[in-house]
Write a protein that holds these residues in place. Structure first.
Motif, short mmCIF file in Angstrom:
data_model
loop_
_atom_site.label_atom_id
_atom_site.label_comp_id
_atom_site.label_asym_id
_atom_site.label_seq_id
_atom_site.Cartn_x
_atom_site.Cartn_y
_atom_site.Cartn_z
N GLY A 89 7.63 -2.23 105.52
CA GLY A 89 6.84 -1.00 105.49
C GLY A 89 5.36 -1.26 105.64
N HIS A 90 5.01 -1.89 106.77
CA HIS A 90 3.59 -2.20 107.03
C HIS A 90 3.02 -3.06 105.89
CE1 HIS A 90 2.89 1.13 110.23
NE2 HIS A 90 4.17 1.19 109.88
N TRP A 91 3.84 -3.91 105.31
CA TRP A 91 3.48 -4.85 104.23
C TRP A 91 3.21 -4.14 102.89
CZ3 TRP A 91 -0.77 -5.23 108.12
CH2 TRP A 91 -0.34 -5.84 109.30
N ALA A 92 3.62 -2.88 102.80
CA ALA A 92 3.32 -2.13 101.57
C ALA A 92 4.31 -2.41 100.45
CB ALA A 92 3.32 -0.63 101.88
N LEU A 93 5.53 -2.85 100.83
CA LEU A 93 6.62 -2.86 99.85
C LEU A 93 6.74 -4.21 99.16
CD1 LEU A 93 9.08 -0.85 102.11
CD2 LEU A 93 7.66 0.03 100.25
N ILE A 94 5.84 -4.49 98.28
CA ILE A 94 5.81 -5.82 97.65
C ILE A 94 7.03 -6.07 96.77
CG2 ILE A 94 4.48 -5.13 95.60
CD1 ILE A 94 2.86 -7.78 96.04
N LEU A 95 7.68 -5.01 96.31
CA LEU A 95 8.88 -5.19 95.48
C LEU A 95 10.16 -4.98 96.28
CD1 LEU A 95 7.71 -3.33 92.22
CD2 LEU A 95 7.60 -5.77 92.75
N GLY A 96 10.03 -4.82 97.59
CA GLY A 96 11.20 -4.54 98.42
C GLY A 96 11.38 -3.04 98.60
N HIS A 97 12.44 -2.67 99.33
CA HIS A 97 12.71 -1.25 99.56
C HIS A 97 13.35 -0.63 98.32
CE1 HIS A 97 11.94 -1.23 103.93
NE2 HIS A 97 12.47 -2.44 103.95
N SER A 98 12.86 0.53 97.94
CA SER A 98 13.42 1.30 96.82
C SER A 98 13.77 0.45 95.59
CB SER A 98 14.68 2.05 97.28
OG SER A 98 14.31 3.13 98.07
N PRO A 99 12.83 -0.29 95.07
CA PRO A 99 13.14 -1.09 93.87
C PRO A 99 13.50 -0.15 92.71
CG PRO A 99 10.78 -1.08 94.29
CD PRO A 99 11.42 -0.37 95.45
N GLY A 147 4.29 -11.39 109.00
CA GLY A 147 5.38 -11.13 108.07
C GLY A 147 4.90 -11.19 106.64
N ALA A 148 5.62 -10.49 105.76
CA ALA A 148 5.24 -10.50 104.35
C ALA A 148 6.49 -10.68 103.50
CB ALA A 148 4.56 -9.18 103.98
N MET A 149 6.36 -11.50 102.48
CA MET A 149 7.44 -11.67 101.51
C MET A 149 7.38 -10.53 100.49
SD MET A 149 9.11 -14.29 102.31
CE MET A 149 8.92 -15.70 103.42
N SER A 150 8.54 -10.18 99.98
CA SER A 150 8.58 -9.25 98.86
C SER A 150 9.33 -9.93 97.73
CB SER A 150 9.30 -7.96 99.25
OG SER A 150 10.70 -8.17 99.22
N PHE A 151 9.27 -9.29 96.57
CA PHE A 151 9.97 -9.83 95.41
C PHE A 151 11.49 -9.82 95.62
CE2 PHE A 151 11.06 -9.41 90.71
CZ PHE A 151 10.75 -10.73 90.43
N ALA A 152 11.94 -9.03 96.59
CA ALA A 152 13.39 -8.96 96.86
C ALA A 152 13.88 -10.14 97.71
CB ALA A 152 13.72 -7.64 97.56
N HIS A 153 12.97 -10.86 98.36
CA HIS A 153 13.39 -12.02 99.15
C HIS A 153 13.67 -13.22 98.24
CE1 HIS A 153 11.23 -9.67 102.31
NE2 HIS A 153 12.13 -10.22 103.12
N ASP A 154 14.41 -14.19 98.79
CA ASP A 154 14.63 -15.41 98.01
C ASP A 154 14.64 -16.62 98.95
OD1 ASP A 154 17.17 -15.52 99.21
OD2 ASP A 154 18.07 -14.35 97.59
N GLU A 155 14.82 -17.78 98.35
CA GLU A 155 14.75 -19.02 99.15
C GLU A 155 15.81 -19.05 100.24
OE1 GLU A 155 14.57 -22.68 97.09
OE2 GLU A 155 12.81 -22.07 95.92
N GLY A 156 16.97 -18.47 99.94
CA GLY A 156 18.05 -18.42 100.93
C GLY A 156 17.59 -17.68 102.18
N ASP A 157 16.79 -16.64 102.00
CA ASP A 157 16.29 -15.88 103.17
C ASP A 157 15.38 -16.75 104.02
OD1 ASP A 157 17.51 -13.38 102.47
OD2 ASP A 157 16.01 -13.22 100.88
N VAL A 158 14.53 -17.51 103.34
CA VAL A 158 13.60 -18.35 104.10
C VAL A 158 14.39 -19.42 104.85
CG1 VAL A 158 11.54 -19.81 104.00
CG2 VAL A 158 11.78 -17.91 102.40
N LYS A 159 15.40 -19.97 104.17
CA LYS A 159 16.22 -20.98 104.86
C LYS A 159 16.89 -20.38 106.10
CE LYS A 159 17.05 -23.96 100.93
NZ LYS A 159 17.83 -24.02 99.71
#
Ligand SMILES: Cc1ncc(COP(=O)(O)O)c(C=O)c1O
Length: 454
Positions: free
Chosen positions: A69-79, A422-434
């Motif tokens: 969301g244009h880097w707005a969603l730091i906690l992910g979508h609909s936390p 790209g921007a990370m959110s709190f909903a991402h994890d290491e598995g996503d980066v891998k």
């Protein structure tokens, strides 16, 4: 380019409903979109839902989302904490059109986290907030000229639509009268000496310097040591205001914004994105003596008052509630959230750098904390691998970046808005980066990037 065509065909095969929707959209929206950057060839997919790190489209595909969301969603979508507070509020009114208690709570929360926000005004977009900020600067100083960075992006307001897109020295297009640019000067980001040279020519009429602490839209470029501090000092010495546009960086680079991170003390600053909790917002904040110029109560005289607005939807209780729930969560979980997203950002930058270096694909990886971006260089472009301003980004091989992002979408279910950071959110994890790194490795091996694609 046969390989790349295969990726495009794969994307087309999995998005037939989006293709049909795009042809309908093109009949009702210029270009088929409602924000220029949302178009990408052959056509953008149409989203119909999002949760956490995933974005879903009308064809049943889902993508791990790094656009967020244009880097707005730091906690992910609909936390959950935001979604439930917002749902409660929606049942209790979305637009009172009056003052309301939750707006005071959000403002006080912002103020505690960023004490330089002695006073603030809410609006519904960042474009309004930056427009108000420079208007206040002109009102305060009685001067006319605004300095901004070459390639600095402050939204679509008329005042600041200057040197915003490449070629930066050219007019921004019809509809903007040439004269509108005569009171805006552009300075080279990350080049203090070069910036001061420009500023010296306009010193006596300089109302403010407005700057993104990190170039966002035009390239994900952090400041070099001393650059922002030097601009602030210059403004102070010369009776101009120093305005930080923290619409991307506020609550992203740290809970206290880039100002705290880089030791800055702006006269005014703007916020947006994250502090709206996924709802529309802009905020202009700063010193009381400056913000008070817009006070209609104590400055009833129109001649003396700086007319800034807010708009129909300003401080609406839905946005205020979502913003408050987001900031509350960030405050309570500061270490956990920023520790995680910053670590993931670093992991992505290091991993991407390693993969492209091993594949001998010329590129630079930029960013800091939770944001990151790849810039490719074709043989014909300058061989400089350093990216320190928006012109360096404009000289990079944008087509290769577009191919990379399309391949991620088509074959790996990973979404970056093509050519944006790209921007990370709190909903991402290491598995996503891998997974991102594994996908990148396979795209690098496919030969569609860099030299092999020429
Ligand atoms: C630094 C910066 N300022 C201002 C804006 C404009 O905000 P909005 O799109 O909410 O009008 C943006 C948007 O991306 C931005 O990145």
């Amino acid at each position: 380019m046969e390989k790349f065509d295969e990726y495009v065909r794969r994307y087309e095969r999995k998005t037939p409903k989006s293709r049909r929707l795009f042809s309908r959209a093109a009949r009702v929206f210029p270009g088929g979109i409602s924000h220029n950057i949302r178009y990408f060839p052959p056509y953008p997919f149409f989203a119909d839902g999002a949760k956490g790190k995933r974005l879903h489209d009308v064809d049943g595909n889902s993508y791990t989302d790094y656009w967020m969301g244009h880097w707005a969603l730091i906690l992910g979508h609909s936390p959950a904490p935001v979604a439930s507070a917002l749902a409660r509020q929606v049942r209790n009114g979305t637009l009172y059109g009056t003052t309301n208690d939750v707006s005071v709570e959000l403002a006080e929360t912002i103020q505690k986290l960023m004490p330089a926000a002695e006073m603030m005004r809410f609006s519904s977009t960042g474009s309004e907030a930056t427009m108000y900020a420079v208007r206040l600067a002109r009102a305060k100083t009685g001067r006319r000229v605004i300095a901004k960075a070459i390639g600095g992006w402050h939204g679509f307001n008329t005042t600041l639509m200057q040197s915003a897109s490449y070629p930066f020295e050219a007019e921004e297009g019809p509809g903007l009268v040439q004269d509108e640019g005569q009171y805006v000067e552009s300075i080279p980001f990350n080049d203090l000496e070069g910036s001061i040279k420009v500023l010296d020519n306009i010193r006596d009429d300089l109302a403010c310097i407005i700057i993104e602490p990190m170039i966002g839209t035009n390239g994900c470029i952090p400041p070099v040591d001393g650059y922002l501090q030097g601009l602030q000092e210059y403004a102070r010495k010369n009776g101009a205001l120093f305005i930080l546009d923290e619409i991307v960086t506020g609550f992203r680079l740290s809970l206290h914004g880039a100002a705290r991170l880089y030791g800055l003390d702006p006269d005014l600053f703007t916020l947006g994105k994250i502090c709206g909790g996924g709802m529309p917002i802009g905020v202009v904040c700063g010193r009381k003596e400056i913000m008070s110029l817009a006070d209609p109560v104590s400055v009833p005289d129109k001649q003396a008052r700086c007319a800034i607005g807010g708009g129909t939807f300003s401080a609406n209780p839905a946005t205020m509630t979502a913003g408050l729930a987001t900031l509350d969560f960030l405050k309570k979980n500061e270490r956990e959230v920023y520790g995680k997203i910053d670590r993931l950002g670093g992991m992505a930058r290091d991993g991407l750098g390693r993969i492209f270096a091993e594949a001998k694909i010329p590129c630079a990886i930029t960013g800091t904390k939770s944001v990151f971006m790849t810039h490719f260089f074709s043989d014909s472009s300058q061989q400089k691998r350093q990216v320190s301003n928006a012109t360096d980004v404009a000289m990079s091989d944008k087509a290769a970046l577009g191919r990379y992002h399309m391949a991620l979408m088509a074959a790996h279910g990973i979404f970056f808005l093509p050519s944006k950071m790209g921007a990370m959110s709190f909903a991402h994890d290491e598995g996503d980066v891998k997974k991102l790194l594994a996908a990148t490795q396979s795209i690098a091996d496919s030969g569609i990037l860099g030299k092999a694609a020429q």
